[in-house]
Motif scaffolding. Sequence first.
Motif, PDB file in Angstrom:
ATOM      1  N   GLY A 308      33.582  12.161 -70.508  1.00 47.24           N
ATOM      2  CA  GLY A 308      32.651  11.804 -69.421  1.00 47.24           C
ATOM      3  C   GLY A 308      32.958  10.469 -68.790  1.00 47.24           C
ATOM      4  O   GLY A 308      33.411   9.533 -69.458  1.00 47.24           O
ATOM      5  N   GLY A 309      32.750  10.391 -67.475  1.00 49.69           N
ATOM      6  CA  GLY A 309      32.904   9.124 -66.745  1.00 49.69           C
ATOM      7  C   GLY A 309      34.319   8.584 -66.773  1.00 49.69           C
ATOM      8  O   GLY A 309      34.519   7.365 -66.804  1.00 49.69           O
ATOM      9  N   GLY A 310      35.325   9.473 -66.798  1.00 53.22           N
ATOM     10  CA  GLY A 310      36.722   9.012 -66.791  1.00 53.22           C
ATOM     11  C   GLY A 310      37.236   8.652 -68.176  1.00 53.22           C
ATOM     12  O   GLY A 310      38.354   8.182 -68.332  1.00 53.22           O
ATOM     13  N   HIS A 311      36.394   8.841 -69.201  1.00 51.70           N
ATOM     14  CA  HIS A 311      36.795   8.526 -70.581  1.00 51.70           C
ATOM     15  C   HIS A 311      37.417   9.786 -71.195  1.00 51.70           C
ATOM     16  O   HIS A 311      36.800  10.843 -71.187  1.00 51.70           O
ATOM     17  CB  HIS A 311      35.536   8.099 -71.362  1.00 51.70           C
ATOM     18  N   ARG A 312      38.651   9.691 -71.697  1.00 53.78           N
ATOM     19  CA  ARG A 312      39.290  10.856 -72.316  1.00 53.78           C
ATOM     20  C   ARG A 312      40.041  10.426 -73.569  1.00 53.78           C
ATOM     21  O   ARG A 312      40.532   9.297 -73.654  1.00 53.78           O
ATOM     22  CB  ARG A 312      40.205  11.580 -71.316  1.00 53.78           C
ATOM     23  N   SER A 313      40.118  11.351 -74.509  1.00 53.09           N
ATOM     24  CA  SER A 313      40.758  11.034 -75.778  1.00 53.09           C
ATOM     25  C   SER A 313      41.580  12.227 -76.245  1.00 53.09           C
ATOM     26  O   SER A 313      41.117  13.364 -76.179  1.00 53.09           O
ATOM     27  CB  SER A 313      39.676  10.703 -76.818  1.00 53.09           C
ATOM     28  N   ALA A 314      42.802  11.963 -76.712  1.00 51.85           N
ATOM     29  CA  ALA A 314      43.669  13.030 -77.211  1.00 51.85           C
ATOM     30  C   ALA A 314      43.519  13.103 -78.721  1.00 51.85           C
ATOM     31  O   ALA A 314      44.342  12.571 -79.466  1.00 51.85           O
ATOM     32  CB  ALA A 314      45.118  12.751 -76.817  1.00 51.85           C
ATOM     33  N   CYS A 315      42.436  13.724 -79.172  1.00 51.79           N
ATOM     34  CA  CYS A 315      42.176  13.817 -80.610  1.00 51.79           C
ATOM     35  C   CYS A 315      41.413  15.113 -80.890  1.00 51.79           C
ATOM     36  O   CYS A 315      40.416  15.413 -80.224  1.00 51.79           O
ATOM     37  CB  CYS A 315      41.364  12.604 -81.066  1.00 51.79           C
ATOM     38  N   TRP A 316      41.870  15.828 -81.915  1.00 57.25           N
ATOM     39  CA  TRP A 316      41.229  17.116 -82.246  1.00 57.25           C
ATOM     40  C   TRP A 316      39.794  16.949 -82.716  1.00 57.25           C
ATOM     41  O   TRP A 316      39.038  17.937 -82.739  1.00 57.25           O
ATOM     42  CB  TRP A 316      42.041  17.846 -83.326  1.00 57.25           C
ATOM     43  N   LEU A 317      39.382  15.769 -83.090  1.00 61.53           N
ATOM     44  CA  LEU A 317      37.990  15.593 -83.553  1.00 61.53           C
ATOM     45  C   LEU A 317      36.986  15.943 -82.464  1.00 61.53           C
ATOM     46  O   LEU A 317      35.821  16.215 -82.749  1.00 61.53           O
ATOM     47  CB  LEU A 317      37.761  14.135 -83.993  1.00 61.53           C
ATOM     48  N   HIS A 318      37.445  15.948 -81.188  1.00 59.58           N
ATOM     49  CA  HIS A 318      36.510  16.265 -80.090  1.00 59.58           C
ATOM     50  C   HIS A 318      36.453  17.757 -79.784  1.00 59.58           C
ATOM     51  O   HIS A 318      35.689  18.186 -78.921  1.00 59.58           O
ATOM     52  CB  HIS A 318      36.930  15.511 -78.815  1.00 59.58           C
ATOM     53  N   HIS A 319      37.284  18.556 -80.472  1.00 62.59           N
ATOM     54  CA  HIS A 319      37.260  19.997 -80.199  1.00 62.59           C
ATOM     55  C   HIS A 319      35.925  20.565 -80.704  1.00 62.59           C
ATOM     56  O   HIS A 319      35.494  20.248 -81.822  1.00 62.59           O
ATOM     57  CB  HIS A 319      38.431  20.676 -80.923  1.00 62.59           C
ATOM     58  N   PRO A 320      35.275  21.440 -79.905  1.00 67.58           N
ATOM     59  CA  PRO A 320      33.961  21.954 -80.315  1.00 67.58           C
ATOM     60  C   PRO A 320      33.973  22.603 -81.699  1.00 67.58           C
ATOM     61  O   PRO A 320      33.030  22.410 -82.480  1.00 67.58           O
ATOM     62  CB  PRO A 320      33.621  22.992 -79.232  1.00 67.58           C
ATOM     63  N   SER A 321      35.052  23.348 -82.076  1.00 70.51           N
ATOM     64  CA  SER A 321      35.042  24.008 -83.405  1.00 70.51           C
ATOM     65  C   SER A 321      35.140  22.978 -84.523  1.00 70.51           C
ATOM     66  O   SER A 321      34.548  23.147 -85.580  1.00 70.51           O
ATOM     67  CB  SER A 321      36.212  24.964 -83.576  1.00 70.51           C
ATOM     68  N   VAL A 322      35.917  21.887 -84.281  1.00 76.62           N
ATOM     69  CA  VAL A 322      36.019  20.845 -85.316  1.00 76.62           C
ATOM     70  C   VAL A 322      34.666  20.151 -85.451  1.00 76.62           C
ATOM     71  O   VAL A 322      34.182  19.899 -86.559  1.00 76.62           O
ATOM     72  CB  VAL A 322      37.144  19.839 -84.965  1.00 76.62           C
ATOM     73  N   LYS A 323      34.021  19.903 -84.300  1.00 78.90           N
ATOM     74  CA  LYS A 323      32.697  19.240 -84.340  1.00 78.90           C
ATOM     75  C   LYS A 323      31.679  20.115 -85.066  1.00 78.90           C
ATOM     76  O   LYS A 323      30.859  19.606 -85.827  1.00 78.90           O
ATOM     77  CB  LYS A 323      32.207  18.993 -82.915  1.00 78.90           C
ATOM     78  N   ALA A 324      31.780  21.436 -84.817  1.00 75.25           N
ATOM     79  CA  ALA A 324      30.824  22.349 -85.456  1.00 75.25           C
ATOM     80  C   ALA A 324      30.998  22.301 -86.976  1.00 75.25           C
ATOM     81  O   ALA A 324      30.022  22.369 -87.717  1.00 75.25           O
ATOM     82  CB  ALA A 324      31.046  23.771 -84.936  1.00 75.25           C
ATOM     83  N   GLN A 325      32.228  22.126 -87.435  1.00 79.31           N
ATOM     84  CA  GLN A 325      32.476  22.083 -88.887  1.00 79.31           C
ATOM     85  C   GLN A 325      32.137  20.731 -89.498  1.00 79.31           C
ATOM     86  O   GLN A 325      31.517  20.639 -90.535  1.00 79.31           O
ATOM     87  CB  GLN A 325      33.970  22.294 -89.142  1.00 79.31           C
ATOM     88  N   LYS A 326      32.577  19.664 -88.815  1.00 72.12           N
ATOM     89  CA  LYS A 326      32.482  18.322 -89.409  1.00 72.12           C
ATOM     90  C   LYS A 326      31.296  17.520 -88.905  1.00 72.12           C
ATOM     91  O   LYS A 326      30.969  16.493 -89.487  1.00 72.12           O
ATOM     92  CB  LYS A 326      33.744  17.509 -89.082  1.00 72.12           C
ATOM     93  N   GLY A 327      30.709  17.943 -87.774  1.00 73.52           N
ATOM     94  CA  GLY A 327      29.708  17.107 -87.099  1.00 73.52           C
ATOM     95  C   GLY A 327      30.426  15.957 -86.405  1.00 73.52           C
ATOM     96  O   GLY A 327      31.654  15.931 -86.341  1.00 73.52           O
ATOM     97  N   GLU A 328      29.661  14.978 -85.909  1.00 74.25           N
ATOM     98  CA  GLU A 328      30.281  13.819 -85.254  1.00 74.25           C
ATOM     99  C   GLU A 328      30.917  12.924 -86.302  1.00 74.25           C
ATOM    100  O   GLU A 328      30.256  12.513 -87.254  1.00 74.25           O
ATOM    101  CB  GLU A 328      29.228  13.005 -84.497  1.00 74.25           C
ATOM    102  N   VAL A 329      32.199  12.658 -86.160  1.00 69.30           N
ATOM    103  CA  VAL A 329      32.877  11.782 -87.136  1.00 69.30           C
ATOM    104  C   VAL A 329      32.718  10.342 -86.672  1.00 69.30           C
ATOM    105  O   VAL A 329      32.933  10.038 -85.496  1.00 69.30           O
ATOM    106  CB  VAL A 329      34.374  12.161 -87.230  1.00 69.30           C
ATOM    107  N   LYS A 330      32.309   9.494 -87.571  1.00 69.73           N
ATOM    108  CA  LYS A 330      32.167   8.077 -87.202  1.00 69.73           C
ATOM    109  C   LYS A 330      33.553   7.423 -87.265  1.00 69.73           C
ATOM    110  O   LYS A 330      34.208   7.458 -88.311  1.00 69.73           O
ATOM    111  CB  LYS A 330      31.202   7.380 -88.164  1.00 69.73           C
ATOM    112  N   LEU A 331      34.006   6.874 -86.156  1.00 68.03           N
ATOM    113  CA  LEU A 331      35.326   6.226 -86.121  1.00 68.03           C
ATOM    114  C   LEU A 331      35.187   4.758 -86.510  1.00 68.03           C
ATOM    115  O   LEU A 331      34.224   4.116 -86.164  1.00 68.03           O
ATOM    116  CB  LEU A 331      35.946   6.322 -84.731  1.00 68.03           C
ATOM    117  N   GLY A 332      36.172   4.256 -87.215  1.00 70.22           N
ATOM    118  CA  GLY A 332      36.187   2.830 -87.541  1.00 70.22           C
ATOM    119  C   GLY A 332      35.266   2.475 -88.693  1.00 70.22           C
ATOM    120  O   GLY A 332      34.576   3.298 -89.247  1.00 70.22           O
TER     121      GLY A 332
END
Length: 332
Positions: A308-332
């Motif tokens: 959103g808003g021009g923000h993009r990330s090349a990481c599989w953690l944002h894939h809907p199926s990964v999110k459905a399995q893991k939930g939101e992963v806290k980075l850092g």
Amino acid sequence: MAEHILEIKNLHTSFRTDAGVVQAVRGISFYVEKGESLGIVGESGCGKSVSMLSIMRLLEDNASLEADVLNFDGQDLLKISGKGMRDIQGNRIGMIFQDPMTSLNPLFTVEEQICSPLMRHQNLKRKEAREKALRLLDAVGIPSPERRLKQYPHELSGGMRQRVMIAIAMCCRPGLLIADEPTTALDVTIQAQILELMAHMKNEFQTSVILITHDLGVISSMCTRVIVMYGGLIMEEGAIEDIFYRTGHPYTAGLLASIPQKSREKLVPIYGTPPDLLNPPAGCPFAARCPHAMKLCAKCQPQFFDLGGGHRSACWLHHPSVKAQKGEVKLG
Ligand code: SF4
């Protein structure tokens, strides 16, 4: 919609070496808006400087460059001749490098080095160019400009040489300034002065800026938007607030954790080493160092996910199926 002064799509740059082909830049796309300051951050060897040399067509003979789009201010840089490119270099695109000693010519005086682009690109006579050079040296904060004009680079301090580089880069009022680690070789107080001077010159001449650095602290004080590169690819792109406060990529999170802060007791390094670009990995280039890596990451290179808003990330953690399995992963 803001106008783009630079537009790059699917840029690849590689180098033939005795050991094989080094794939230094592996298909990056980005733009620079007119008047904006874009930061490009990443470790040494991630492809940030090679991308800029590709744009300027300042690559060695063993390099090969391909892109779908490489446009600067409405001109297709892929179709332009060598002479056309020389009219752009140092005229419509200015460059400042990390070490002015290697980019200033030690055999010529400051006067020669500022006056020659003015005479070549702006058709000024020697006397006019000299007057303009004096005004520029004054504008970049060099005392006694008359005396400095007659000096050679080795007679100036590091900070003063970088000021001369800025005067040369800005002398033809370029539409775009590319600054590659402009303050890395300087001590901290001079660094702050040089960054302030660059910001002042940018506003004065309404120049767009690409600032390349490994230092996110420098980016935060100078830029409105950031690209994070790793292993010849873009990992994350976004407004400065997105990158710092809504971090979308584990590599960016690692870079942020390695910045010294008062609230942090010790620095957290990113363990491991960057990928070998002679033989880049098939999947995510950060997989071998990533604390969140999954099986999928080593096999498939992640696509960009729009945050959103021009923000993009090349990481599989944002894939809907990964999110459905893991939930939101806290980075850092
Ligand atoms: Fe880590 Fe996988 Fe994301 Fe790459 S794609 S940054 S390895 S979680």
